[in-house]
Scaffold this active site. Structure first.
Site, short mmCIF file in Angstrom:
data_model
loop_
_atom_site.label_atom_id
_atom_site.label_comp_id
_atom_site.label_asym_id
_atom_site.label_seq_id
_atom_site.Cartn_x
_atom_site.Cartn_y
_atom_site.Cartn_z
N TYR A 113 0.85 -1.19 0.00
CA TYR A 113 0.00 0.00 0.00
C TYR A 113 0.89 1.25 0.00
O TYR A 113 2.12 1.16 -0.04
CB TYR A 113 -0.95 -0.02 1.20
CG TYR A 113 -1.96 -1.16 1.13
CD1 TYR A 113 -2.76 -1.35 0.01
CD2 TYR A 113 -2.11 -2.03 2.20
CE1 TYR A 113 -3.69 -2.38 -0.06
CE2 TYR A 113 -3.05 -3.08 2.15
CZ TYR A 113 -3.82 -3.24 1.02
OH TYR A 113 -4.73 -4.27 0.96
N ASP A 157 -24.14 -31.48 0.39
CA ASP A 157 -23.91 -31.77 -1.02
C ASP A 157 -25.04 -32.58 -1.65
O ASP A 157 -25.27 -32.51 -2.85
CB ASP A 157 -22.59 -32.53 -1.19
CG ASP A 157 -21.39 -31.64 -0.90
OD1 ASP A 157 -21.50 -30.42 -1.12
OD2 ASP A 157 -20.34 -32.16 -0.47
P1 ADP Z 1 -21.29 -33.70 2.47
O1 ADP Z 1 -20.16 -32.86 1.97
O2 ADP Z 1 -22.62 -33.17 2.08
O3 ADP Z 1 -21.20 -34.00 3.92
P2 ADP Z 1 -19.99 -36.20 1.60
O4 ADP Z 1 -19.99 -36.70 0.20
O5 ADP Z 1 -18.73 -35.73 2.18
O6 ADP Z 1 -21.16 -35.11 1.69
O7 ADP Z 1 -20.51 -37.32 2.56
C1 ADP Z 1 -21.61 -38.10 2.29
C2 ADP Z 1 -21.49 -39.40 3.08
O8 ADP Z 1 -22.73 -40.10 3.01
C3 ADP Z 1 -20.43 -40.33 2.52
O9 ADP Z 1 -19.55 -40.70 3.55
C4 ADP Z 1 -21.24 -41.55 2.04
O10 ADP Z 1 -20.55 -42.78 2.23
C5 ADP Z 1 -22.47 -41.49 2.91
N1 ADP Z 1 -23.68 -42.14 2.34
C6 ADP Z 1 -24.17 -41.99 1.09
N2 ADP Z 1 -25.29 -42.73 0.94
C7 ADP Z 1 -25.51 -43.35 2.12
C8 ADP Z 1 -26.51 -44.25 2.60
N3 ADP Z 1 -27.51 -44.65 1.84
N4 ADP Z 1 -26.43 -44.70 3.88
C9 ADP Z 1 -25.43 -44.28 4.69
N5 ADP Z 1 -24.46 -43.43 4.28
C10 ADP Z 1 -24.49 -42.97 3.02
#
Ligand code: ADP
Ligand code: SF4
Length: 683
Positions: A174, A646
């Site tokens: 700056y 997500d």
């Molecule tokens: P976010 O960033 O929204 O937390 P992630 O992708 O990091 O999402 O995490 C989502 C988690 O959900 C993953 O660990 C995945 O294994 C888990 N998951 C997805 N479908 C199922 C399900 N049907 N039953 C249990 N866990 C699940």
């Protein structure tokens, strides 16, 4: 719990000129994306740090005059009586919590574009602004006199606003920095040439600011300790300046002239990385010194004090990730510290001009708007039990925050490890610290017997319906697309269904699919860190890699997190070939066809594999199956079924953590979330 006596030194009161700081924890000036636009939000955010035990809490860069206008960035200002009232909100709130309040008086020189004030920028030379096609006008002697008057007037307004410490800001490229540097200061009058002439303006401002603030306030300086970039004064000269000017201030806030080191992300810079540049300066100055280093370990902090490097543990990011860090150390609750992961998403808030947010601390920036406190949460509003499906950042945060409220919570995770994307990504080069997002929440779980966690438990729709929880949060995440659809392509691209097309999920999985030997093309339409980190991983594994990106540089969005330079430098040092403003439009297992975004000129690059980093698809199959049968849903007793993170809308980890926290706060809440709550700058 009581604190470990090893850390006693951190809680000693320290004098700063006429003032006494209650301990050594010092929130250095840091951007908040709030500035003059969000005075109430800003006051509440800074006051939270004071409540968390920080002894000194500063503003962000605070403009002294309309000729220093960084629009569209939300800087602070002390131009007039309205600004005094706005800033007084912060000083009062900080004082109420027993901390000292500081203000960083700032003039940006040619760095700013003055897009709102429409004043010509000023500097020692006529130079273009950082981003806009605007040049500064040259400061002549009467302009320098005016500058000194503006600074004094702003200092008087700072006192009126209730600040205890007033800074003269003489670094970070700056205006004042330009006077100090023999490279940029080509003046031939008494403000240029010899070292004595180049420090003249700073000396004058220190003396005049001292006069303006009187004997009861402290005078601080932000100053460069080492010249790393070559543009400023040489390091030996900086030392000489410090020995001349040292006695004029009450405290020295020392940095290095390289933002990518000073606030470097954890991908590139370790905790305490500035130590070698600061060593010995405290002795040279004979005044208290504060410096930063993404300090989260109390042992490292104690080392800094005991080795005589620092008097104050300066922090921006660690105080953002955990406003209660000092309290937790003081009360012996080290395992509860929410450690900064060094992702720099907080800084991106300033770069993008939005109120600050933090990956680790979902309450950051929500203190005023939502009334969120990082350590306190409303008790449960019902006796309902809750099922959270998915233990990524969204699910972990939701489960922990709901359990803190007192709900009986079950967290079911399909895989046998917790953490979702942060666990996967933390295995990539440079991203190990991201595992802290998971680890902090796993640590908190230990004290929450009402939270049951079941790894290796993939939930089907029938499982959810039969579980018996009236509230179900689906935090099932998102998966990277394979078909090329993203910002640019709206339809799958030819050949992207080949077995040699891999996604980031494939490359992060424990069993990476095999590719034959040969070069690989990464197609990046995401433009943040993922493609660059994967390029690094593949190059380190011996592959020839070409990174094709729709952005103008590799990792274009990393400009906002101050990681652009180091990311590109690292890719180039690893021999990665960059192809910018281009897209991959087809792949046949032997070559990737690349198109220039401007001319559509095409070329086929040899590639045995193609990695697509474009967009992610929400993993919402479970949700779709559940809503398909409303009667079954009703009969199951589920009163609330919600997608979180997500799985609803893929975004940054910071968004997922915030979404999980918001779900937990909103459930049966006495006060609804109000995204529309805004404020106008003080009249
Ligand atoms: P976010 O960033 O929204 O937390 P992630 O992708 O990091 O999402 O995490 C989502 C988690 O959900 C993953 O660990 C995945 O294994 C888990 N998951 C997805 N479908 C199922 C399900 N049907 N039953 C249990 N866990 C699940
Ligand atoms: Fe640290 Fe990232 Fe939070 Fe910033 S956003 S304080 S870098 S965890």
């Amino acid at each position: 719990m009581t604190r470990d006596p090893r850390y006693d030194v951190l809680f000693e009161p320290v004098r700063i000129g006429p003032l006494t700081a209650r301990n050594r924890f010092y929130q250095v000036p840091h951007c908040s994306g709030m500035g003059r636009a969000w005075p109430q939000a800003l006051a509440a955010m800074r006051a939270m740090k004071a409540a968390g035990g920080w002894a000194v809490v500063n503003t962000e860069y605070c403009s002294i005059h309309p000729s220093s206008d960084d629009t569209p960035y939300p800087y602070a200002s002390l131009w007039d009586a309205g600004d005094v009232r706005a800033n007084a909100r912060m000083t009062e709130a900080v004082h109420d919590q027993g901390a000292l309040a500081g203000v960083e008086l700032w003039h940006g020189g040619n760095y700013v574009g003055n897009l709102a004030s429409r004043e010509p920028p000023i500097d020692i030379m006529s130079l273009p602004s950082r981003t806009d096609p605007v040049q500064s006008r040259v400061l002549y002697k009467d302009d320098i006199r005016a500058l000194r008057r503006w600074h004094s007037d702003a200092a008087k307004r700072a006192v009126e606003a209730g600040f205890d410490l007033v800074y003269v800001y003489a670094t970070h490229a700056y205006l004042l920095d330009h006077f100090l540097s023999p490279v940029s200061n080509q003046r031939t009058d008494e403000y240029g040439g010899s070292l004595e002439n180049r420090v003249r303006i700073l000396r004058e401002l220190l003396i005049e600011t001292r006069e303006a603030i009187g004997p009861d306030r402290a005078l601080a300086v932000r100053f460069t300790a080492a010249n790393l970039g070559g543009k400023g004064a040489p390091t030996e000269e900086l030392r000489e300046m410090l020995s001349i000017l040292g006695p004029l201030a009450d405290i020295w806030d020392l940095v290095v002239d390289d933002y990518t080191l000073e606030m470097g992300s954890s991908r590139f810079v370790e905790e305490g990385a500035q130590e070698s540049y600061l060593a010995g300066l405290r002795q040279l100055l004979g005044k208290p010194v504060v410096g930063v280093g993404r300090f989260t370990s109390p042992d490292t902090m104690v080392g800094m004090v005991k080795r005589g490097v620092l008097d104050f543990i300066g922090a921006a990011r660690p105080s953002i990730a955990d406003p209660f860090l000092p309290r937790k150390i003081e009360e012996g609750r080290l395992e509860e510290i929410r450690e900064c992961i060094g992702c720099n998403i907080c800084y991106a808030s300033n770069s993008r001009g939005n109120p600050i947010r933090c990956t680790q601390n979902p309450t950051m920036g929500e203190e005023w708007r939502s009334g969120w406190h990082p350590e306190q949460i409303e008790p449960a509003g019902s006796k309902d039990s809750i099922l959270v499906v998915g233990a990524g950042p969204a699910g972990l945060e939701a489960a922990v925050a709901l359990a803190r409220r007192g709900y009986a919570v079950t967290l079911a995770e399909a895989s046998d490890t917790l953490g979702g994307r942060v666990t996967r990504e933390s295995r990539l080069p440079g991203l190990a610290a991201w595992g802290r997002v998971r680890d902090h929440r796993l640590e908190l779980m230990k004290g929450l017997p009402n939270l049951q966690v079941y790894p290796a438990s993939r939930m089907s729709a029938a499982d959810v319906l039969g579980f018996g929880a009236p509230v179900v949060a689906l935090a099932t995440g998102a998966a990277w697309r394979r078909d090329g659809i993203g910002r640019l392509h709206r339809a799958p691209q030819p050949g992207f269904d080949s077995a040699a097309v891999l996604t980031p999920d494939d490359l992060m999985s424990p069993e990476v699919p095999d590719l034959p030997p040969g070069p690989v093309v990464i197609y990046d339409d995401d433009r943040y860190y993922m493609a660059a980190v994967l390029a690094e991983k593949l190059a380190l594994g011996g592959r020839a890699v070409t990174l094709v990106t729709t952005g103008g540089t590799a990792a274009a969005w990393a400009y906002f997190t101050e990681e652009l330079d180091r990311t590109n430098a690292r890719l180039l040092s690893l021999g990665v070939t960059l192809r910018t403003s281009s897209a991959v439009v087809s792949f046949d297992g032997a070559g990737a066809e690349v198109s220039c975004l401007f001319s559509d000129r095409r070329e086929v690059l040899a590639a045995v594999g193609l990695v697509t980093v474009t967009a992610r698809s929400p993993e919402d199959l479970l949700y779709r199956q559940l809503i398909q049968n409303p009667a079954a849903l009703r009969d199951s007793g589920i009163r609330l079924l919600q997608r979180v993170g997500d799985c609803l809308a893929p975004a940054l980890i910071a968004h997922a953590v915030h979404a999980g926290h918001r779900f937990a706060r909103e459930l049966d809440a006495s006060k609804p979330w109000d995204a529309a709550r805004r404020e106008l700058a003080a009249p």
